[in-house]
Design a protein around this motif. Structure first.
Motif, mmCIF file in Angstrom:
data_model
loop_
_atom_site.group_PDB
_atom_site.id
_atom_site.type_symbol
_atom_site.label_atom_id
_atom_site.label_comp_id
_atom_site.label_asym_id
_atom_site.label_seq_id
_atom_site.Cartn_x
_atom_site.Cartn_y
_atom_site.Cartn_z
ATOM 1 N N ARG A 81 0.792 -1.054 -0.167
ATOM 2 C CA ARG A 81 -0.064 -0.079 0.120
ATOM 3 C C ARG A 81 0.914 1.208 0.029
ATOM 4 O O ARG A 81 1.756 1.149 0.781
ATOM 5 C CB ARG A 81 -0.863 0.042 1.367
ATOM 6 N N LYS A 83 1.597 5.290 0.378
ATOM 7 C CA LYS A 83 1.094 6.558 1.059
ATOM 8 C C LYS A 83 0.422 7.494 0.176
ATOM 9 O O LYS A 83 -0.469 8.053 0.687
ATOM 10 C CB LYS A 83 2.251 7.225 1.551
ATOM 11 N N SER A 84 0.902 7.523 -1.105
ATOM 12 C CA SER A 84 0.173 8.488 -2.033
ATOM 13 C C SER A 84 0.346 7.770 -3.392
ATOM 14 O O SER A 84 1.498 6.896 -3.849
ATOM 15 C CB SER A 84 0.533 9.877 -2.119
ATOM 16 N N ALA A 85 -0.528 8.280 -4.611
ATOM 17 C CA ALA A 85 -0.351 7.551 -5.919
ATOM 18 C C ALA A 85 1.311 7.809 -6.515
ATOM 19 O O ALA A 85 1.635 6.987 -7.147
ATOM 20 C CB ALA A 85 -1.278 8.125 -6.648
ATOM 21 N N ASP A 86 1.609 8.997 -6.228
ATOM 22 C CA ASP A 86 3.138 9.384 -6.594
ATOM 23 C C ASP A 86 4.174 9.171 -5.734
ATOM 24 O O ASP A 86 5.211 9.505 -5.920
ATOM 25 C CB ASP A 86 2.951 10.766 -7.102
ATOM 26 N N GLN A 87 3.995 8.290 -4.639
ATOM 27 C CA GLN A 87 5.105 7.784 -3.746
ATOM 28 C C GLN A 87 6.284 7.438 -4.544
ATOM 29 O O GLN A 87 6.130 6.326 -5.330
ATOM 30 C CB GLN A 87 4.584 6.858 -2.547
ATOM 31 N N GLY A 127 -7.170 3.499 -1.499
ATOM 32 C CA GLY A 127 -5.883 4.166 -1.876
ATOM 33 C C GLY A 127 -5.327 3.459 -3.011
ATOM 34 O O GLY A 127 -5.910 2.723 -3.745
ATOM 35 N N THR A 128 -3.945 3.666 -3.307
ATOM 36 C CA THR A 128 -3.011 3.118 -4.271
ATOM 37 C C THR A 128 -2.172 2.112 -3.713
ATOM 38 O O THR A 128 -1.563 2.340 -2.901
ATOM 39 C CB THR A 128 -2.145 4.275 -5.052
ATOM 40 N N LYS A 146 -0.271 -0.524 -10.847
ATOM 41 C CA LYS A 146 -0.658 0.104 -9.917
ATOM 42 C C LYS A 146 -2.175 -0.537 -9.668
ATOM 43 O O LYS A 146 -2.910 -0.662 -10.760
ATOM 44 C CB LYS A 146 -0.649 1.494 -9.662
ATOM 45 N N THR A 148 -5.885 0.734 -8.010
ATOM 46 C CA THR A 148 -6.649 1.709 -7.393
ATOM 47 C C THR A 148 -7.965 1.014 -6.756
ATOM 48 O O THR A 148 -8.449 0.453 -7.052
ATOM 49 C CB THR A 148 -6.832 2.772 -8.363
#
Length: 151
Positions: A81, A83-87, A127-128, A146, A148
């Motif tokens: 998992r 923390k953000s889509a662009d981590q 999340g992503t 990825k 979603t």
């Protein structure tokens, strides 16, 4: 003896059965896991692939059904998992692997021989997620995708 008591008993049993089915059905549907098909492919030295179907699912229980479509290459599947889509993904370029210790893993299907299948059950929150193979060089060769998860 008349049929009235038998008819009343039959009607009562039929009503009880219908009520039981009506109560049980939503609970079964709510607890059903979403199936996610993961197909891994590619041989050493060439492009590697990891496809997800579907790539967007609703939050809740999920089962990743993984198939290694390669002819001679072993693969694995890890779900983390983000923390953000662009981590940024912590890639150790010297080892040609993702540093899994810096990510929150939900589990993996490891040592998947060519042509074999495996499963992973997970409870997904919105999340992503990154789904990838972390055998040396495979992530860099394209074995990543990825997922979603919506509310």
């Amino acid at each position: 003896m008349t049929n009235t008591p038998r008819l009343a008993l039959s009607a009562l049993l039929a009503g009880a059965l219908a009520a039981t089915v009506a109560l049980a059905t939503p609970a079964l549907a709510a607890g059903a896991a979403t199936a996610i098909k993961v197909v891994e492919g590619g041989e050493g030295g060439g492009p590697m692939t990891l496809t997800l179907e579907p790539a967007t699912v609703k939050a809740g229980p999920a089962v990743f059904n993984v198939h290694n479509d390669a002819v001679s290459e072993e693969h694995e599947m890890i779900v983390v998992r983000l923390k953000s889509a662009d981590q940024p993904i912590p890639l150790d370029t010297a080892k040609h692997r993702v540093n899994e210790k810096e990510l929150k893993s939900l589990g993996e299907v490891e040592d998947l021989k060519p042509g074999k299948d495996g499963t992973l059950k997970a409870n997904l929150k919105a999340g992503t997620y990154l789904v990838f193979c972390n055998i040396k060089g495979h992530y860099e060769a394209g074995m990543q995708n990825k997922l979603t998860v919506t509310k």
